[in-house]
Design a protein around this motif. Sequence first.
Motif, PDB file in Angstrom:
ATOM      1  N   PHE A 178       0.974  -1.464  -0.031  1.00 30.57           N
ATOM      2  CA  PHE A 178       0.200  -0.038  -0.204  1.00 30.57           C
ATOM      3  C   PHE A 178       0.791   1.306  -0.116  1.00 30.57           C
ATOM      4  N   ALA A 179       1.808   1.401   0.774  1.00 24.43           N
ATOM      5  CA  ALA A 179       2.575   2.507   1.013  1.00 24.43           C
ATOM      6  C   ALA A 179       3.413   2.806  -0.258  1.00 24.43           C
ATOM      7  N   ARG A 180       3.997   1.825  -0.983  1.00 24.43           N
ATOM      8  CA  ARG A 180       4.811   2.219  -2.205  1.00 24.43           C
ATOM      9  C   ARG A 180       4.033   1.917  -3.291  1.00 24.43           C
ATOM     10  N   TYR A 181       2.691   1.696  -3.327  1.00 29.06           N
ATOM     11  CA  TYR A 181       2.031   1.511  -4.554  1.00 29.06           C
ATOM     12  C   TYR A 181       2.180   2.698  -5.419  1.00 29.06           C
ATOM     13  N   PRO A 182       2.431   2.581  -6.602  1.00 27.18           N
ATOM     14  CA  PRO A 182       2.975   3.986  -7.420  1.00 27.18           C
ATOM     15  C   PRO A 182       1.552   4.919  -7.574  1.00 27.18           C
ATOM     16  N   ARG A 183       2.114   6.336  -7.438  1.00 29.43           N
ATOM     17  CA  ARG A 183       1.187   7.280  -7.167  1.00 29.43           C
ATOM     18  C   ARG A 183       1.451   8.211  -8.350  1.00 29.43           C
ATOM     19  N   THR A 184       0.813   8.296  -9.293  1.00 27.62           N
ATOM     20  CA  THR A 184       1.110   9.363 -10.570  1.00 27.62           C
ATOM     21  C   THR A 184       0.164  10.263 -11.009  1.00 27.62           C
ATOM     22  N   PRO A 185      -0.547  11.109 -10.091  1.00 30.71           N
ATOM     23  CA  PRO A 185      -1.708  11.694 -10.361  1.00 30.71           C
ATOM     24  C   PRO A 185      -1.504  12.716 -11.723  1.00 30.71           C
ATOM     25  N   THR A 186      -0.297  13.366 -12.054  1.00 31.77           N
ATOM     26  CA  THR A 186      -0.276  14.086 -12.932  1.00 31.77           C
ATOM     27  C   THR A 186      -0.613  13.568 -14.586  1.00 31.77           C
ATOM     28  N   GLU A 187       0.401  12.410 -14.445  1.00 35.24           N
ATOM     29  CA  GLU A 187       0.248  11.660 -15.793  1.00 35.24           C
ATOM     30  C   GLU A 187      -1.056  10.970 -15.777  1.00 35.24           C
ATOM     31  N   ASP A 188      -1.836  10.449 -14.604  1.00 37.87           N
ATOM     32  CA  ASP A 188      -3.059   9.920 -14.708  1.00 37.87           C
ATOM     33  C   ASP A 188      -4.090  10.893 -15.309  1.00 37.87           C
ATOM     34  N   LEU A 189      -3.920  12.264 -14.805  1.00 34.33           N
ATOM     35  CA  LEU A 189      -4.955  13.038 -15.441  1.00 34.33           C
ATOM     36  C   LEU A 189      -4.927  13.352 -16.742  1.00 34.33           C
ATOM     37  N   GLU A 190      -3.876  13.341 -17.128  1.00 34.60           N
ATOM     38  CA  GLU A 190      -3.394  13.385 -18.668  1.00 34.60           C
ATOM     39  C   GLU A 190      -3.915  12.330 -19.579  1.00 34.60           C
ATOM     40  N   LEU A 191      -3.761  11.245 -19.107  1.00 32.83           N
ATOM     41  CA  LEU A 191      -4.302   9.998 -19.613  1.00 32.83           C
ATOM     42  C   LEU A 191      -5.953  10.130 -19.936  1.00 32.83           C
TER      43      LEU A 191
END
Length: 287
Positions: free
Chosen positions: A68-81
């Motif tokens: 859970f703690a290290r699960y990748p979080r990439t909000p900027t790229e996600d919003l772009e996609l």
Amino acid sequence: MEICQTIDSFRAVLAEARRTGRTIGLVPTMGNLHAGHASLIDRAAADGHFVAVTIFVNPTQFGPGEDFARYPRTPTEDLELCRGHGAAAVFMPTVDEMYGEKGVTTVSVASLTGGLCGRSRPGHFDGVCTVVAKLFNIAGPEAAYFGQKDAQQCAVIARMIADLNFPIRMVICPTVREADGLALSSRNRYLSPAERQQAPQLYAALKLAASMVPQGTTDANRLAAAIADHLARLAPLGKIEYVEIVNPHSLSPVQQVDRPVLAALAVRFDSARLIDNMRVEPEPSGG
Ligand code: AMP
């Protein structure tokens, strides 16, 4: 594209869409979006819905020693996609927004969650069902989109929708793969180069088993043994957690491939646990 962090603002955006005659297509995700997630968004858009993507790394579906703690979080790229694939709204709540009141109600789909991934991840599917039920109640979508990649999750959610009478059409989309066959997953990035090289053998093993059926091998134990043997030889860095041939709906083990079945497996590499599955069809009976 509307970006909402609170339940109230997300509901307001969806209510407005509904006022203009739109139906809602919900795509629940944990973010770190890739082409697999994009295929769900594309499908929801192609079905004509106002597409609402949710991005939430749900703590209640992770076990104590999990990532859970290290699960990748990439909000900027996600919003772009999301934007690039025509999503109309994205809901990205905090853990506090989703679970602030420390709920004590959980949703449990008993009989489908004891086997396969449920054996090594106790409580995982209760976490999944609870968060998906919450998202269904928050968004009230006409349709919800899930990936065949997580076959047990699909069976469990289909059952929850039926048992709890959610008026939602569930759409299951095919697994999107890398060119070498590896199913896209946010966890693939954990793999070492050597593990990454062996990881496509999960799909190769499933294809091998599927190809044995038209050649006359319909005994489920033999198919499972062939998969396990292939993995032991060609993906030795991975430890097999399970290889099973099951009914795609009940997830109970089958003995014979005399109707469509699901071949499912999980392999634990040092750096990531990978799952994959394939529907295996019996030969059409002649005449
Ligand atoms: P996740 O963010 O891993 O919780 O996945 C969100 C949704 O995307 C689930 O319905 C997954 O089954 C689906 N999904 C994940 N990987 C793939 C893939 N490679 N192909 C198709 N769907 C996928």
